[in-house]
Scaffold this motif. Structure first.
Motif, PDB file in Angstrom:
ATOM      1  N   PHE A 277      -0.648  -4.748 -31.701  1.00  0.00           N
ATOM      2  CA  PHE A 277      -0.061  -3.416 -31.859  1.00  0.00           C
ATOM      3  C   PHE A 277       0.172  -2.716 -30.520  1.00  0.00           C
ATOM      4  O   PHE A 277       0.927  -1.739 -30.461  1.00  0.00           O
ATOM      5  N   LYS A 278      -0.487  -3.204 -29.467  1.00  0.00           N
ATOM      6  CA  LYS A 278      -0.408  -2.538 -28.164  1.00  0.00           C
ATOM      7  C   LYS A 278       0.862  -2.900 -27.391  1.00  0.00           C
ATOM      8  O   LYS A 278       1.043  -2.468 -26.252  1.00  0.00           O
ATOM      9  N   PHE A 279       1.735  -3.706 -28.000  1.00  0.00           N
ATOM     10  CA  PHE A 279       2.937  -4.153 -27.297  1.00  0.00           C
ATOM     11  C   PHE A 279       4.202  -3.750 -28.073  1.00  0.00           C
ATOM     12  O   PHE A 279       5.042  -4.594 -28.393  1.00  0.00           O
ATOM     13  N   PRO A 280       4.350  -2.471 -28.366  1.00  0.00           N
ATOM     14  CA  PRO A 280       5.525  -2.042 -29.146  1.00  0.00           C
ATOM     15  C   PRO A 280       6.847  -2.333 -28.449  1.00  0.00           C
ATOM     16  O   PRO A 280       7.855  -2.611 -29.112  1.00  0.00           O
ATOM     17  N   ASP A 281       6.854  -2.290 -27.112  1.00  0.00           N
ATOM     18  CA  ASP A 281       8.102  -2.549 -26.391  1.00  0.00           C
ATOM     19  C   ASP A 281       8.565  -3.992 -26.591  1.00  0.00           C
ATOM     20  O   ASP A 281       9.758  -4.254 -26.775  1.00  0.00           O
ATOM     21  N   LEU A 282       7.619  -4.944 -26.549  1.00  0.00           N
ATOM     22  CA  LEU A 282       7.977  -6.344 -26.763  1.00  0.00           C
ATOM     23  C   LEU A 282       8.457  -6.575 -28.192  1.00  0.00           C
ATOM     24  O   LEU A 282       9.372  -7.368 -28.433  1.00  0.00           O
ATOM     25  N   ILE A 283       7.826  -5.886 -29.130  1.00  0.00           N
ATOM     26  CA  ILE A 283       8.236  -6.008 -30.529  1.00  0.00           C
ATOM     27  C   ILE A 283       9.646  -5.458 -30.715  1.00  0.00           C
ATOM     28  O   ILE A 283      10.510  -6.091 -31.329  1.00  0.00           O
ATOM     29  N   HIS A 284       9.886  -4.274 -30.153  1.00  0.00           N
ATOM     30  CA  HIS A 284      11.215  -3.674 -30.262  1.00  0.00           C
ATOM     31  C   HIS A 284      12.267  -4.551 -29.595  1.00  0.00           C
ATOM     32  O   HIS A 284      13.379  -4.736 -30.126  1.00  0.00           O
ATOM     33  N   GLU A 285      11.937  -5.095 -28.450  1.00  0.00           N
ATOM     34  CA  GLU A 285      12.859  -5.991 -27.741  1.00  0.00           C
ATOM     35  C   GLU A 285      13.225  -7.190 -28.619  1.00  0.00           C
ATOM     36  O   GLU A 285      14.392  -7.604 -28.676  1.00  0.00           O
ATOM     37  N   PHE A 286      12.252  -7.758 -29.297  1.00  0.00           N
ATOM     38  CA  PHE A 286      12.481  -8.896 -30.191  1.00  0.00           C
ATOM     39  C   PHE A 286      13.398  -8.501 -31.354  1.00  0.00           C
ATOM     40  O   PHE A 286      14.360  -9.209 -31.678  1.00  0.00           O
ATOM     41  N   LEU A 287      13.118  -7.377 -31.986  1.00  0.00           N
ATOM     42  CA  LEU A 287      13.934  -6.931 -33.113  1.00  0.00           C
ATOM     43  C   LEU A 287      15.380  -6.680 -32.682  1.00  0.00           C
ATOM     44  O   LEU A 287      16.330  -7.064 -33.384  1.00  0.00           O
ATOM     45  N   MET A 288      15.540  -6.050 -31.527  1.00  0.00           N
ATOM     46  CA  MET A 288      16.894  -5.747 -31.060  1.00  0.00           C
ATOM     47  C   MET A 288      17.655  -7.005 -30.674  1.00  0.00           C
ATOM     48  O   MET A 288      18.875  -7.096 -30.881  1.00  0.00           O
ATOM     49  N   ALA A 289      16.967  -7.984 -30.112  1.00  0.00           N
ATOM     50  CA  ALA A 289      17.621  -9.248 -29.764  1.00  0.00           C
ATOM     51  C   ALA A 289      18.213  -9.895 -31.014  1.00  0.00           C
ATOM     52  O   ALA A 289      19.332 -10.425 -30.994  1.00  0.00           O
TER      53      ALA A 289
END
Length: 308
Positions: A277-289
């Motif tokens: 949960f501490k990596f929201p930016d990486l998660i968002h980056e994955f979803l946007m890709a």
């Protein structure tokens, strides 16, 4: 009529008009909220099961990509509205996604889900959770209103037991124990797993392969990083059950030209069910890709705990 009287009458109508203008409620929006404020509302999606739906409301008809978030807790505990769940849901909603954070049946509450829990009951528990997830997705996609959910852009995120639920939902649906469940008429665009595993990676094929993002500790003693027994039970234990973590899943996806990104921590354990949960930016980056069609990813990458 004197000019002074005319001025008084004019002022009266200005004040009256201003009163009616400012006191009328704004459609579908709290009059005290900002236009881009995230709003959350709770719905019963099946029996007593609930979901918290996060979104930035709009008066338009455009459907949004939607994340369904499934909490962890070993099927004995956990909640849809914990601190981690709220923070990630709000973060993604601010980025333009709908987010549905769901409850599901905790059928092992007050009981064991470890090595003394019979294997058949463990599998039944997985099946129940997948059935609940299916009902939740059906609920938010069957009608465009009020959720405005795009059924072709559904993302699933899960932690621990929730991650097992997410992975089994997508990859085990052709297994005889899962195939009769009420699967939704929706496309799962991507998966995110924090310390999750699937029952049998061999059920992953061209028809259900899905881009997947994993966060996992290599030394996880509850949900294995590779193929190992759940909770590392002994073959003689009644709860002995082989499951397959991100390494095994990624290798299977690689065989069939699927896409994945595995963030692993060499010394990490099951705490990565929360640390993910501490990596929201990486998660968002994955979803946007994925939304942008940039789905070519076949990568393992070491990651450091954010606590260091």
């Amino acid at each position: 009529m004197t000019s002074k009287t005319t001025l008084h009458i004019f002022s009266y109508f200005i004040i009256l008009f201003g009163f009616f203008s400012t006191s009328s409620p704004t459609f579908a929006q709290d009059s005290n909220s900002k236009p881009d404020a995230v709003q959350m509302r709770t719905y019963n999606y099946a029996d007593t099961l609930q979901l918290d739906f996060y979104t930035i409301p709009s008066n338009g008809i455009e459907l949004k990509p939607t994340v369904v978030l499934v909490h962890g807790g070993g099927f004995t505990a956990g909640q849809r509205n914990g601190g981690d769940e709220k923070r990630l849901s709000t973060y993604l909603a601010k980025k333009g996604f709908n987010v549905a954070s769901i409850n599901y049946r905790l059928s092992r509450k007050g009981k064991s889900f470890g090595c003394v829990c019979p294997t058949s009951i463990k599998i039944d528990t997985y099946v129940e959770a997948v059935a609940d997830l299916s009902k939740a997705i059906n609920y938010i996609t069957k009608d465009s209103l009020p959720f405005k959910t795009d059924p072709t852009k559904i993302f699933l995120i899960g932690s621990s037991a929730g991650a097992e639920t997410v992975l089994n939902f997508q990859f085990m649906r052709y297994d005889y124990r899962f195939k009769r469940l009420p699967y939704p008429n929706a496309k799962i665009a991507g998966l995110v797993s924090f310390s999750g595993a699937v029952l049998d990676e061999n059920y992953i094929d061209a028809s259900n392969k899905t881009p997947a993002l994993f966060f996992h500790g290599v030394k996880d003693s509850i949900v294995p990083y590779d193929t190992n027994p759940h909770r590392f039970c002994k073959p003689t234990d009644v709860g002995f059950l082989q499951i397959n973590g991100p390494k095994a899943i990624a290798e299977r996806l690689s065989e069939i030209d699927g896409n994945y990104k595995v963030y692993y921590n060499e010394e990490g354990g099951h705490e990565w069910a929360s640390l993910g949960f501490k990596f929201p930016d990486l998660i968002h980056e994955f979803l946007m890709a994925i939304l942008h069609g940039e789905t070519t990813m076949k990568d393992f990458e070491s990651i450091t705990s954010p606590n260091r």
